[in-house]
Design an enzyme around this catalytic site. Structure first.
Site, PDB file in Angstrom:
ATOM      1  CG  HIS A  65     -28.094  18.270 -17.728  1.00 34.77           C
ATOM      2  ND1 HIS A  65     -27.756  17.894 -16.446  1.00 34.77           N
ATOM      3  CD2 HIS A  65     -27.152  17.716 -18.535  1.00 34.77           C
ATOM      4  CE1 HIS A  65     -26.669  17.141 -16.468  1.00 34.77           C
ATOM      5  NE2 HIS A  65     -26.273  17.022 -17.736  1.00 34.77           N
ATOM      6  CD  GLN A 158     -23.831  20.229 -12.169  1.00 34.10           C
ATOM      7  OE1 GLN A 158     -24.513  20.396 -13.173  1.00 34.10           O
ATOM      8  NE2 GLN A 158     -22.579  19.812 -12.216  1.00 34.10           N
ATOM      9  CG  HIS A 216     -22.595  14.011 -15.533  1.00 35.64           C
ATOM     10  ND1 HIS A 216     -23.863  13.516 -15.447  1.00 35.64           N
ATOM     11  CD2 HIS A 216     -22.659  15.119 -16.328  1.00 35.64           C
ATOM     12  CE1 HIS A 216     -24.678  14.290 -16.160  1.00 35.64           C
ATOM     13  NE2 HIS A 216     -23.980  15.265 -16.711  1.00 35.64           N
ATOM     14  CD  GLU A 219     -18.782  17.604 -18.430  1.00 42.94           C
ATOM     15  OE1 GLU A 219     -19.494  17.264 -17.473  1.00 42.94           O
ATOM     16  OE2 GLU A 219     -19.168  18.375 -19.328  1.00 42.94           O
TER      17      GLU A 219
END
Ligand SMILES: [Zn+2]
Length: 416
Positions: A65, A158, A216, A219
């Site tokens: 990132h 995000q 992603h 997580e």
């Protein structure tokens, strides 16, 4: 071990002689137009004698990132969990400018290169807080550093897509700007129905723009969170085999065995890559545990046994999620080896592959490594083996990108 005299950065190398490869082979390769080939050196070209070095392909960091790197010191302290790290970054993200992101991202790219990494795939936040400022900044940094490394970008929602209205439109704009891959974070949505809609949106976008995906995934320590299966199902249903990467995948370690077997088999069929990011997840996961604290590492052993492609990524450099990091894949490999309990010579070879050839597979490179046809991206270590370089955490003496010396490191140490 003596090391030949210093070579200047910027030197274009025409021939690599006496190469000592990690599998024990010796080789000699010419470099033409940035690629490795056979035959003699072009007339008058620079010959680099590599006899005193271990030569490895330059590393690939396939999960980074860049936009949020190097802001740690400007953030308020928090409890270390993923939600707190995301929340702690909001205020700083509102203050981003393209130039601010550009400078920080370029600094981290340069640090990667110093440590031997010449390919970086970076997630970049796309949301209604920062808009497209992070992407513009990272793309400019990639351009600034194009003589040092290759950077690819991933549009990363995000803050979620359904839970951050307006992000869907921004994701499309990010791809129109030239973002290389479609990212995602389905487990951040509020319900399984929303998670599935998030996954389907990402695949729709990838199909429309003909891009690979890198999401992603799960997580969290909660074994009941199962967006990995949604992602694998979509990859299979849409014929996107070999084009999908799932990062983190922490909750798989907490899930029941029946689910684990089923979903790993689907990942294998979809030829997915799983990127584990142990340096960050060792810090973030298991924060609510007392006594035995979970590690947040996905099921490396089972995934390997099933033949699923696995990589290790740096993920974070001094941001709200992780206070350390410097773009050093040797450090990532060492910490990952501890976290995943890799200790045999075969397992340590795997640790090298996880920051190299496995990532090359994810990038779908035609050629990678120290072989004819591959881009001349190499690192030369003052070590006799990969295990020695890993154990001693050496810096590469010389880093080559497209056949040109882009970094040198010389450690001077004296002992009476
Ligand atoms: Zn990440």
């Amino acid at each position: 071990m003596s090391v030949p005299s210093a070579i200047a950065v910027g030197t274009e190398v025409a021939l690599l002689k006496n190469l000592h490869l990690s599998d024990g082979r010796r080789a000699q390769l010419a470099i033409r137009e940035g690629r490795l080939g056979s035959g003699p050196a072009p007339a008058g070209g620079f010959v680099l004698d590599c006899a005193e070095y271990l030569a490895l392909p330059a590393f690939i960091d396939t999960h980074m990132h860049l936009d949020k790197a190097l802001i740690r010191s400007q953030l308020a302290d928090h409890d270390g969990t993923l939600p707190s790290a995301i929340a702690a970054s909001h205020e700083r993200k509102r203050l981003y400018t393209e130039d601010d992101v550009r400078k920080r991202a370029a600094e981290v790219i340069r640090s990667h290169v110093r440590h031997g990494t010449t390919r970086i795939r970076s997630h970049v936040d796309v949301d209604t807080i920062g808009g497209l400022v992070p992407l513009a900044g990272v793309m400019q940094a990639a351009q600034d550093c194009r003589h040092l490394a290759e950077v690819r970008t991933i549009a990363f929602p995000q803050e979620g897509i359904l839970s951050d209205p307006g992000t869907a439109r921004l994701m499309r704009s990010a791809l129109e700007m030239g973002c290389d891959l479609v990212g995602g974070m389905p487990h951040w949505e509020r319900t399984p129905e929303d998670q599935l809609e998030h996954v389907k949106f990402c695949f729709d976008l990838a199909q429309e723009f003909d891009r690979d995906l890198d999401l992603h995934v799960d997580e969290t320590d909660d074994g009941a969170v199962r967006t990995l299966e949604m992602v694998a199902d979509e990859a299979l249903a849409r014929g996107w085999q070999g084009r999908v990467t799932a990062g983190h995948v922490c909750s798989l370690s907490a899930a029941d065995v029946e689910y684990v077997r089923r979903v790993i088999d689907k990942c294998r069929q979809a030829r997915m890559t799983i990127v584990s990011n142990p340096v960050t997840n060792l810090m973030i996961q298991g924060r609510a545990d007392r006594g035995l604290v979970r590690r947040g590492i996905t099921r490396i052993r089972e995934l390997r046994e099933a033949g699923v492609n696995l990589c290790f990524g740096q993920d974070c450099v001094q941001d709200g999620f992780y206070p350390f990091g410097r773009g050093d894949m040797l450090e990532v490999a060492l910490i990952s080896a501890h976290a995943a309990q890799l200790g045999t010579s075969q397992e340590l070879d795997f640790a090298l592959q996880a920051v190299g050839e496995n990532a090359a597979r994810t990038w779908r490179l035609d050629a990678y490594g120290i072989e004819e046809g591959a881009r001349a991206d190499l690192v030369l270590y003052a070590a006799s083996s990969w295990q020695e370089a890993l154990t001693l955490q050496l810096r590469p003496e010389i880093v080559l990108f497209e056949g040109r010396v882009v970094a040198t490191n010389h450690l001077l140490s004296a002992l009476a």
